[in-house]
Design a protein around this motif. Structure first.
Motif, PDB file in Angstrom:
ATOM      1  N   LYS A 311      46.221  28.647  70.393  1.00  0.00           N
ATOM      2  CA  LYS A 311      44.921  28.845  69.721  1.00  0.00           C
ATOM      3  C   LYS A 311      44.060  29.875  70.473  1.00  0.00           C
ATOM      4  O   LYS A 311      43.512  30.804  69.879  1.00  0.00           O
ATOM      5  N   TYR A 312      43.976  29.696  71.809  1.00  0.00           N
ATOM      6  CA  TYR A 312      43.132  30.601  72.583  1.00  0.00           C
ATOM      7  C   TYR A 312      43.601  32.048  72.430  1.00  0.00           C
ATOM      8  O   TYR A 312      42.798  32.964  72.316  1.00  0.00           O
ATOM      9  N   VAL A 313      44.913  32.229  72.456  1.00  0.00           N
ATOM     10  CA  VAL A 313      45.452  33.592  72.475  1.00  0.00           C
ATOM     11  C   VAL A 313      45.315  34.241  71.083  1.00  0.00           C
ATOM     12  O   VAL A 313      44.942  35.413  70.973  1.00  0.00           O
ATOM     13  N   ILE A 314      45.601  33.467  70.027  1.00  0.00           N
ATOM     14  CA  ILE A 314      45.475  34.045  68.675  1.00  0.00           C
ATOM     15  C   ILE A 314      44.005  34.402  68.409  1.00  0.00           C
ATOM     16  O   ILE A 314      43.691  35.484  67.900  1.00  0.00           O
ATOM     17  N   GLU A 315      43.112  33.499  68.795  1.00  0.00           N
ATOM     18  CA  GLU A 315      41.688  33.784  68.539  1.00  0.00           C
ATOM     19  C   GLU A 315      41.228  34.987  69.360  1.00  0.00           C
ATOM     20  O   GLU A 315      40.496  35.835  68.881  1.00  0.00           O
ATOM     21  N   LYS A 316      41.695  35.050  70.604  1.00  0.00           N
ATOM     22  CA  LYS A 316      41.264  36.149  71.483  1.00  0.00           C
ATOM     23  C   LYS A 316      41.760  37.501  70.970  1.00  0.00           C
ATOM     24  O   LYS A 316      41.006  38.456  70.913  1.00  0.00           O
ATOM     25  N   LEU A 317      43.032  37.562  70.594  1.00  0.00           N
ATOM     26  CA  LEU A 317      43.601  38.862  70.239  1.00  0.00           C
ATOM     27  C   LEU A 317      43.421  39.202  68.757  1.00  0.00           C
ATOM     28  O   LEU A 317      43.037  40.309  68.413  1.00  0.00           O
ATOM     29  N   LEU A 422      46.143  43.674  62.001  1.00  0.00           N
ATOM     30  CA  LEU A 422      44.730  43.722  61.613  1.00  0.00           C
ATOM     31  C   LEU A 422      43.978  44.833  62.358  1.00  0.00           C
ATOM     32  O   LEU A 422      42.755  44.922  62.276  1.00  0.00           O
ATOM     33  N   GLY A 423      44.725  45.647  63.106  1.00  0.00           N
ATOM     34  CA  GLY A 423      44.118  46.783  63.809  1.00  0.00           C
ATOM     35  C   GLY A 423      43.209  46.342  64.949  1.00  0.00           C
ATOM     36  O   GLY A 423      42.212  47.008  65.242  1.00  0.00           O
ATOM     37  N   ARG A 424      43.532  45.222  65.597  1.00  0.00           N
ATOM     38  CA  ARG A 424      42.623  44.715  66.629  1.00  0.00           C
ATOM     39  C   ARG A 424      43.192  44.814  68.043  1.00  0.00           C
ATOM     40  O   ARG A 424      42.684  44.181  68.950  1.00  0.00           O
ATOM     41  N   LEU A 425      44.240  45.599  68.211  1.00  0.00           N
ATOM     42  CA  LEU A 425      44.837  45.670  69.553  1.00  0.00           C
ATOM     43  C   LEU A 425      44.477  46.948  70.304  1.00  0.00           C
ATOM     44  O   LEU A 425      44.127  46.915  71.465  1.00  0.00           O
ATOM     45  N   GLN A 426      44.590  48.038  69.585  1.00  0.00           N
ATOM     46  CA  GLN A 426      44.337  49.377  70.133  1.00  0.00           C
ATOM     47  C   GLN A 426      44.884  49.597  71.540  1.00  0.00           C
ATOM     48  O   GLN A 426      46.028  49.335  71.797  1.00  0.00           O
ATOM     49  N   GLU A 427      44.000  50.018  72.460  1.00  0.00           N
ATOM     50  CA  GLU A 427      44.513  50.468  73.763  1.00  0.00           C
ATOM     51  C   GLU A 427      45.056  49.331  74.632  1.00  0.00           C
ATOM     52  O   GLU A 427      45.732  49.573  75.625  1.00  0.00           O
ATOM     53  N   LYS A 428      44.787  48.065  74.252  1.00  0.00           N
ATOM     54  CA  LYS A 428      45.300  46.942  75.057  1.00  0.00           C
ATOM     55  C   LYS A 428      46.806  46.749  74.874  1.00  0.00           C
ATOM     56  O   LYS A 428      47.467  46.102  75.663  1.00  0.00           O
TER      57      LYS A 428
END
Ligand code: AGP
Length: 607
Positions: A311-317, A422-428
């Motif tokens: 849960k923590y990881v899915i919500e965070k990323l 969802l385009g939420r990772l980018q440079e990470k």
């Protein structure tokens, strides 16, 4: 996990192959088969289910004549447990038969290429490409054909091969999958582990990655990837048979703890391609994901705790809201679930009754279902819209270890995949992929850096109760650590979110009360440190799980469990390792039946 055996000699091969396969049964399997060569003809017999079925079908081997052959127990990975998918696999011209333990990662591309070249496939397995490649490359020299065929393979494989052009010979090849040769008198063998050999010979040769062997009744020849003959040492096996079945470990649980670097690697590595997390098996599109308003994760026991850490990881990323629900609660809760919910169902066995019921309930309300399952073809896997397998191999100990860590690994991969879509990772992205790829190594380090645990177990094993505390993902791991402890050592063990201590539980802290504090998340370390100080000032003994150089925690606690430095986003999968080992050694101190704890079953198929 699959097992392979091979025999060549003067005696009838089939009964010896069947006997070897029986010794490999403990590894877990769902189908089996043998191929025996007689007068330049190969006869293949396969069954689903138990070896007993194979014995019946072959009249204990008597119905299959011939003095040279190969055998296999299959733990389904690619394709359901059917006779077609069972090994051995035959080439189209019937001249070659192959058994395989491992996973061929590039089998889809090879399959397409072979189909274009006119080969037809009888099974859904990754293995079948191997036998067609051998047929394609065979020009009168098996050694050459094996080198050319295996040069095309990516992944792991222990192979056994026979060929009608070379009667009396069996071939074995090893790459990242165990394979042992048995050296007899007037007969020779190979097998996935020594258990299958010790009834016949105690003289063995351990093949290494990239090595090939050609066995006849009188000779054992080993050669390297270039075909150059090499000399290898013969080792005398001194173990008793039972110990060998556990690979030399005293318990399956310890063996499975030690297998985690490999299991997590097998789960993660094939799903990272070209700088991205890639799920061949998922059909969730970007549009589907955009419609998801929330993710609900449901499961029981350890699988539920895997969900808590996910849960923590899915919500965070991915920034999608996640609820984690016990399946036994969800099924009766009139849940607020509709077609905008993605339900993630987690189960090692795929047969847990509450999990299946919760899944059906949510499906009926319109949720899309994605299953994370270890057992191929299980009910949960079959019911789900999408299934992602954890490649942990069979888990025999009732207390899950590698089942849990591979579930957490899949949740990490899903978090990355959703975030990317969802385009939420980018440079990470590049950094996080590197961290993911490093996890098997970090898990190995966590195993290696905690040699003090058996001594710590002597100190803590007689405690009346143990409290586990942590925050965020550390809390999820504290929950799983406490469950491991209670189920195998029978000690009362409870986990609390560290911040909740002051709201009640601290009343129970008194002199010498052990508190196991999980402190691996730097961003909230200070907070957990305050809780350590609070319980210590009330007389608690604190066993802290942290990094070796964490001076603040080192000066506050009494005893330590360590993990190597790892990015906190993905550290939970490493943090659980010392807690599994602690539970194991405490249970051992208490003389418990570690692999089969009282009152518990491996798969809870009733409500
Ligand atoms: C864990 O060690 C357990 N024995 C148990 O909690 C288990 O995780 C639970 O029963 C769920 O099983 P499943 O993953 O096969 O569904």
């Amino acid at each position: 996990m699959c097992g392979i055996v091979g025999f060549t000699g003067k005696q009838s091969a089939a009964p010896i192959l069947l006997d070897g396969l029986k010794k490999l049964e403990y590894r877990g399997y769902d189908s089996a088969g043998i191929a025996v060569m007689d007068q330049a003809q190969i006869e293949v017999v396969k069954v689903t289910g138990r070896i007993a079925n194979l014995c019946e079908k072959t009249k204990d081997g008597e119905a299959v004549p011939g003095t040279c052959g190969i055998g296999h127990t299959r733990w389904a990975t690619h394709g359901a447990p059917t006779e077609e998918n069972a090994h051995p696999h035959l080439s189209n011209d019937g001249r070659f038969a192959v058994v395989h333990n491992g996973i061929i990662e590039n089998y889809i591309a090879l399959r397409e290429e072979l189909i274009k070249d006119g080969y037809h496939f009888e099974s859904e397995t990754d293995t079948e490409v191997i036998v067609h490649l051998i047929e394609m490359y065979y020009e009168g020299d098996m050694r050459e054909a094996l080198i050319r065929a295996t040069n095309r393979l990516r992944g792991s494989y222990a192979l056994g091969v026979i060929c009608t052009e070379e009667p009396g010979k069996i071939y074995a090849v090893r790459e990242a999958s165990p394979l042992i040769l048995g050296v007899g008198v007037g007969e020779n063998f190979f097998a996935s582990d020594v258990t299958a050999l010790v009834n016949y010979t105690r003289n063995v040769i351990y093949l290494e990655d990239g090595e090939f062997a050609e066995l006849t009744e009188e000779s054992v020849r080993i050669f390297d990837v270039l075909g150059k003959t090499i000399d290898k040492k013969v080792t005398r096996i001194l173990w008793d048979v039972q110990a060998a079945e556990k690979g030399g470990y005293e318990h399956f649980m310890l063996k499975e703890i030690m297998e985690q670097p490999g299991a997590v690697k097998a789960t993660i590595a094939p799903r990272i391609r070209d700088g991205k997390v890639f799920f061949e098996e998922l059909n969730i599109t970007q549009d589907d994901l955009k419609k998801v308003r929330k993710i609900v994760i449901t499961a029981c026991g350890s699988a539920y705790y895997a969900g808590c850490s996910g849960k923590y990881v899915i919500e965070k990323l991915a920034r999608i809201p996640v609820e984690v629900e016990l399946a036994s609660e969800l099924r009766y809760s009139d849940p607020l679930i509709d077609e905008h919910t993605l339900l993630i169902v987690i189960s090692q066995s795929g047969e847990t009754a509450d999990t299946i019921a919760a899944m059906k309930e949510c499906k009926a309300r319109g949720a899309r279902t994605l299953a994370i399952v270890n057992v191929v073809g299980s009910t949960v896997a079959t019911l789900a819209d999408d299934t992602v397998y954890t490649w942990a191999g069979p888990e025999i100990a009732v207390a899950t270890t590698k089942g849990f860590t591979t579930q957490v690994a899949v949740l990490y991969l899903l978090a990355m995949h959703f975030a990317d879509k969802l385009g939420r990772l980018q440079e990470k992205e590049a950094h996080l992929l590197k961290v993911l790829e490093s996890l098997p190594r970090k898990i190995q380090q966590a195993i290696d850096m905690n040699a003090q645990i058996p001594e710590l177990a002597k100190k803590y094993h007689s405690s009346k109760s143990l409290f586990f505390i942590g925050r965020n993902t550390d809390y999820a791991i504290a929950l799983e650590g406490a469950l491991k402890m209670k189920e195998i050592s029978y000690l009362h063990a409870e986990s609390y979110a560290a911040g909740e201590l002051k709201h009640g539980t601290i009343a129970l802290i008194e002199d010498h009360q052990p508190v196991i504090a999980v402190c691996c998340n730097p961003s909230i370390m200070e907070k957990t440190l305050s809780n350590i100080v609070e319980v210590k000032s009330r007389g608690a003994e604190v066993l802290a799980l942290t990094f070796r150089n964490n001076q603040k925690i080192l000066s506050a606690a009494d005893d330590f469990l360590f993990i190597p430095e790892v990015d906190p986003v993905f550290s939970a999968v490493v943090e659980i390792i010392p807690l599994q080992l602690l539970a194991y050694y405490v249970a051992k101190e208490n003389g418990c039946d570690i692999d089969k704890p009282k009152n518990l079953a491996k798969s809870v198929t009733v409500e």
